[in-house]
Design a protein around this motif. Structure first.
Motif, PDB file in Angstrom:
ATOM      1  N   GLY A  61       0.787  -1.220   0.000  1.00  0.00           N
ATOM      2  CA  GLY A  61       0.000   0.000   0.000  1.00  0.00           C
ATOM      3  C   GLY A  61       0.816   1.265   0.000  1.00  0.00           C
ATOM      4  O   GLY A  61       0.292   2.344  -0.249  1.00  0.00           O
ATOM      5  N   VAL A  62       2.114   1.159   0.280  1.00  0.00           N
ATOM      6  CA  VAL A  62       2.982   2.332   0.351  1.00  0.00           C
ATOM      7  C   VAL A  62       3.952   2.376  -0.818  1.00  0.00           C
ATOM      8  O   VAL A  62       4.097   3.406  -1.483  1.00  0.00           O
ATOM      9  CB  VAL A  62       3.753   2.356   1.689  1.00  0.00           C
ATOM     10  N   ASN A  63       4.617   1.254  -1.089  1.00  0.00           N
ATOM     11  CA  ASN A  63       5.627   1.229  -2.151  1.00  0.00           C
ATOM     12  C   ASN A  63       5.622  -0.144  -2.823  1.00  0.00           C
ATOM     13  O   ASN A  63       6.401  -1.021  -2.471  1.00  0.00           O
ATOM     14  CB  ASN A  63       7.010   1.544  -1.573  1.00  0.00           C
ATOM     15  N   PRO A  64       4.727  -0.364  -3.792  1.00  0.00           N
ATOM     16  CA  PRO A  64       4.677  -1.675  -4.437  1.00  0.00           C
ATOM     17  C   PRO A  64       5.931  -1.997  -5.234  1.00  0.00           C
ATOM     18  O   PRO A  64       6.266  -3.172  -5.411  1.00  0.00           O
ATOM     19  CB  PRO A  64       3.441  -1.569  -5.343  1.00  0.00           C
ATOM     20  N   TYR A  70      11.848  -6.723  -3.680  1.00  0.00           N
ATOM     21  CA  TYR A  70      12.142  -7.679  -2.609  1.00  0.00           C
ATOM     22  C   TYR A  70      11.945  -9.106  -3.097  1.00  0.00           C
ATOM     23  O   TYR A  70      12.707 -10.014  -2.733  1.00  0.00           O
ATOM     24  CB  TYR A  70      11.246  -7.387  -1.401  1.00  0.00           C
ATOM     25  N   PHE A  71      10.937  -9.319  -3.935  1.00  0.00           N
ATOM     26  CA  PHE A  71      10.733 -10.648  -4.518  1.00  0.00           C
ATOM     27  C   PHE A  71      11.902 -11.028  -5.422  1.00  0.00           C
ATOM     28  O   PHE A  71      12.290 -12.198  -5.490  1.00  0.00           O
ATOM     29  CB  PHE A  71       9.424 -10.689  -5.301  1.00  0.00           C
ATOM     30  N   VAL A  72      12.460 -10.044  -6.114  1.00  0.00           N
ATOM     31  CA  VAL A  72      13.602 -10.324  -6.985  1.00  0.00           C
ATOM     32  C   VAL A  72      14.844 -10.628  -6.163  1.00  0.00           C
ATOM     33  O   VAL A  72      15.618 -11.556  -6.481  1.00  0.00           O
ATOM     34  CB  VAL A  72      13.847  -9.132  -7.939  1.00  0.00           C
ATOM     35  N   GLY A 206      -2.904   8.411  -2.656  1.00  0.00           N
ATOM     36  CA  GLY A 206      -2.316   8.062  -3.942  1.00  0.00           C
ATOM     37  C   GLY A 206      -1.055   8.865  -4.182  1.00  0.00           C
ATOM     38  O   GLY A 206      -0.935  10.009  -3.716  1.00  0.00           O
ATOM     39  N   ASN A 207      -0.105   8.281  -4.895  1.00  0.00           N
ATOM     40  CA  ASN A 207       1.161   8.932  -5.216  1.00  0.00           C
ATOM     41  C   ASN A 207       1.256   9.134  -6.729  1.00  0.00           C
ATOM     42  O   ASN A 207       0.787   8.304  -7.515  1.00  0.00           O
ATOM     43  CB  ASN A 207       2.348   8.104  -4.729  1.00  0.00           C
ATOM     44  N   ARG A 208       1.905  10.211  -7.108  1.00  0.00           N
ATOM     45  CA  ARG A 208       1.979  10.557  -8.527  1.00  0.00           C
ATOM     46  C   ARG A 208       3.183  11.461  -8.768  1.00  0.00           C
ATOM     47  O   ARG A 208       3.518  12.299  -7.938  1.00  0.00           O
ATOM     48  CB  ARG A 208       0.691  11.275  -8.932  1.00  0.00           C
ATOM     49  N   GLU A 227       0.339   4.900  -7.908  1.00  0.00           N
ATOM     50  CA  GLU A 227       0.000   3.953  -6.835  1.00  0.00           C
ATOM     51  C   GLU A 227      -1.103   4.584  -6.009  1.00  0.00           C
ATOM     52  O   GLU A 227      -1.022   5.746  -5.629  1.00  0.00           O
ATOM     53  CB  GLU A 227       1.230   3.661  -5.971  1.00  0.00           C
ATOM     54  N   ALA A 228      -2.166   3.826  -5.757  1.00  0.00           N
ATOM     55  CA  ALA A 228      -3.305   4.343  -5.004  1.00  0.00           C
ATOM     56  C   ALA A 228      -3.849   3.255  -4.103  1.00  0.00           C
ATOM     57  O   ALA A 228      -3.782   2.065  -4.425  1.00  0.00           O
ATOM     58  CB  ALA A 228      -4.401   4.853  -5.942  1.00  0.00           C
TER      59      ALA A 228
END
Length: 539
Positions: A61-64, A70-72, A206-208, A227-228
């Motif tokens: 919700g903050v930084n997808p 992190y998955f990488v 939301g961030n833009r 991101e929202a």
């Protein structure tokens, strides 16, 4: 009134007891355990521990983007963490369970204590014990100035004691602020939890990235956010209607490169069709109805003009993101997926797509290596780019970042590097197939966060009240004093010389009670009326 004969008879001595329903007994004992203060403290401690992963690990919700990275970086650990909700901690089932249990425990703990406290406030101070000399503080006054109970009560009332006169005895009590502060603390804690819940249900953010220029205007719709996150009670149609256009961004820097001032000027298009100009900075958000616009960051978007081998020109104004150094070094990518379209057939060859990946330096050094900027302000702007040609992988339908090149296409050989070069402002780079790239200039951009937090005011008031209640709970001291007037030779209290016996009892540990008791005895002894000394006994 029921007579003695009408009362129900007691059960016989040998009669069996009525069996208690085990389910009801279990529920009653469980409720008592849940609403105990010990359980509330344990749940509060568990809630603090449960919030640690939300601060350490990236959250969707903050930084997808960081979650994907992190998955990488941790391909084996990340899926296991994702299964238990570590990347959505504050919306997970186990965090919500702790939250709701704590809320229930606090409410169940506060209600009976509040009822008992109100009852205690309405009750009169208790009567004096028979033997005052057994109390921790004791004194005997002979022929004091305030020798009758009403005069003694007047002295105590001036010191804000709750006083009751019973014949020749005076009972006084003080220190209810301790329990009041304790209740205020716990009620405020419940209000904080309610504020968090209100913000979670009805809040959104939301961030833009907003690039300067009318062509890059942003309207407050969910589709235009990078991101929202909307609360479960919020729909996309509930977002307030407005549009923003970045007109100017100003930044002042110290000689060390540290920023001293940021200021963004935007044009705001209101829902009624009106326009206005507004400004905001890092610590001064722009307020648009129920939404606040926060300035999170800034940077530059290099303007790159690419002319392919067929003479078709395309321009990219893609934001380059800060790498984290203090001097404003940025990295990014300019994609030209529609390059090299054959004018004869009008078809695009996906293997002839072009991209440029590299750095933007606001103040490039005069000599190599060109790996970092020397100052965050634009004094000698330059781009250091590597050119790629091939399939960019954009047609595969796989989500990816628009700020990074898909390295998988390099690994499988579908995308190849064809050169690299440093370009100063206005310089042109000619590639191997005759196509050219020109560094035209830059456009400033800002990173904004648009947020609506309906529980913010409630949480602020609750936190202030919580601190006040905590101070009252820590510094308040419950204590009681009694005065008994003994008339001479059994006469009336107002005739002749009376004997006054005093006793004091602190309900909690109170090192300053002995001096306070001595002041009360002295005040009753000399019958003083000085309000200044009376205020010394305040809470």
């Amino acid at each position: 009134m029921t007579s003695v004969d009408d009362r129900p008879a007691a059960p016989p001595a040998g009669a069996p007891r009525r069996r208690v329903n085990p389910v009801l007994a279990l529920l009653r004992n469980s409720w008592r355990q849940l609403t105990s203060m010990r359980t509330a403290l344990i749940l509060l401690f568990l809630l603090a521990i449960a919030a640690i992963p939300g601060s350490v690990l990236p959250q969707r919700g903050v930084n997808p983007e960081k979650v994907n990275q992190y998955f990488v970086d941790h391909p084996d650990l990340a899926p296991r963490l994702d299964q238990i909700g570590m990347f959505e901690v504050f919306g997970s089932v186990w965090f919500s369970a702790i939250y709701l249990l704590l809320f229930t425990s606090l409410v169940g703990c506060i209600l009976p204590r509040a009822r008992d406290h109100v009852r205690a406030l309405r009750m009169r101070p208790p009567a004096a014990p028979k033997r005052l000399e057994r109390l921790p503080q004791h004194a005997v006054l002979e022929a004091p100035a305030a020798a009758d109970p009403e005069a003694i009560a007047a002295v105590l009332r001036r010191r804000r004691w709750r006083v009751t006169v019973r014949g020749n005895e005076v009972s006084a009590e003080k220190g209810y602020l301790k329990e009041t502060g304790n209740l205020l603390f716990h009620v405020s804690l419940v209000a904080v939890l309610l504020g968090v819940a209100l913000g979670s249900w009805y809040g959104w953010h939301g961030n833009r990235i907003l690039v300067s220029g009318a062509d890059n205007a942003f309207c407050n719709t969910r589709q235009q956010y990078a991101e929202a996150s909307l609360g479960p009670r919020v729909d996309s149609a509930d977002l307030p209607s407005f549009c923003l256009t970045l007109e100017k961004f100003e930044a002042d820097y110290l000689p060390s490169g540290q920023a001293s001032r940021y200021w963004a000027t935007v044009k705001v298009d209101e829902p009624d069709g009106s326009e206005r100009t507004a400004g905001f900075s890092v610590n001064s958000p722009l307020r648009l109805g129920s939404a606040n616009v926060y300035l999170l960051g800034n940077g530059y978007a290099p303007i790159l003009r690419y002319t392919d081998k067929y003479g078709r020109t395309q321009t990219s104004t893609a934001p380059f993101l800060r790498t984290g150094d203090q001097n404003g070094t940025e990295e990014g990518v300019a994609l030209f997926p529609d390059a090299n379209v054959d004018p004869k057939t009008g078809k695009r060859n996906p293997d002839q797509q072009v991209a440029f990946d590299g750095l933007y330096l606001p103040t490039a050094p005069d000599t190599a290596p060109f790996v970092s900027s020397q100052f965050p302000e634009e004094r000698n702007p330059a781009v250091v780019l590597a050119a790629y040609r091939g399939n960019l992988g954009l047609d595969a339908g796989i989500p990816g970042s628009v700020y990074q090149l898909d390295k998988r296409q390099l690994g499988n050989g579908k995308l190849k590097q064809i050169g690299d070069k440093k370009l100063s402002l206005g310089e042109t780079w000619k590639l191997d197939d005759g196509s050219t790239l020109e560094f035209v200039g830059t456009q400033p951009y800002i990173t904004i966060a648009v947020r609506h937090a309906p529980g913010q005011t409630m949480m602020l008031v609750a936190c202030v009240t919580l601190l006040l209640g905590l101070m009252g709970s820590l510094f308040g001291r419950r204590r009681r004093v009694w005065f008994r007037v003994t008339p001479p030779d059994g006469g009336s209290p107002t005739s002749g010389s009376s004997l006054v016996e005093a006793g004091g009892l602190p309900r909690t540990e109170h090192p300053g009670f002995a001096p306070e008791f001595a002041q009360l005895v002295a005040a009753v002894s000399d019958g003083e009326r000085d309000d200044r000394r009376a205020r010394e006994g305040d809470e």
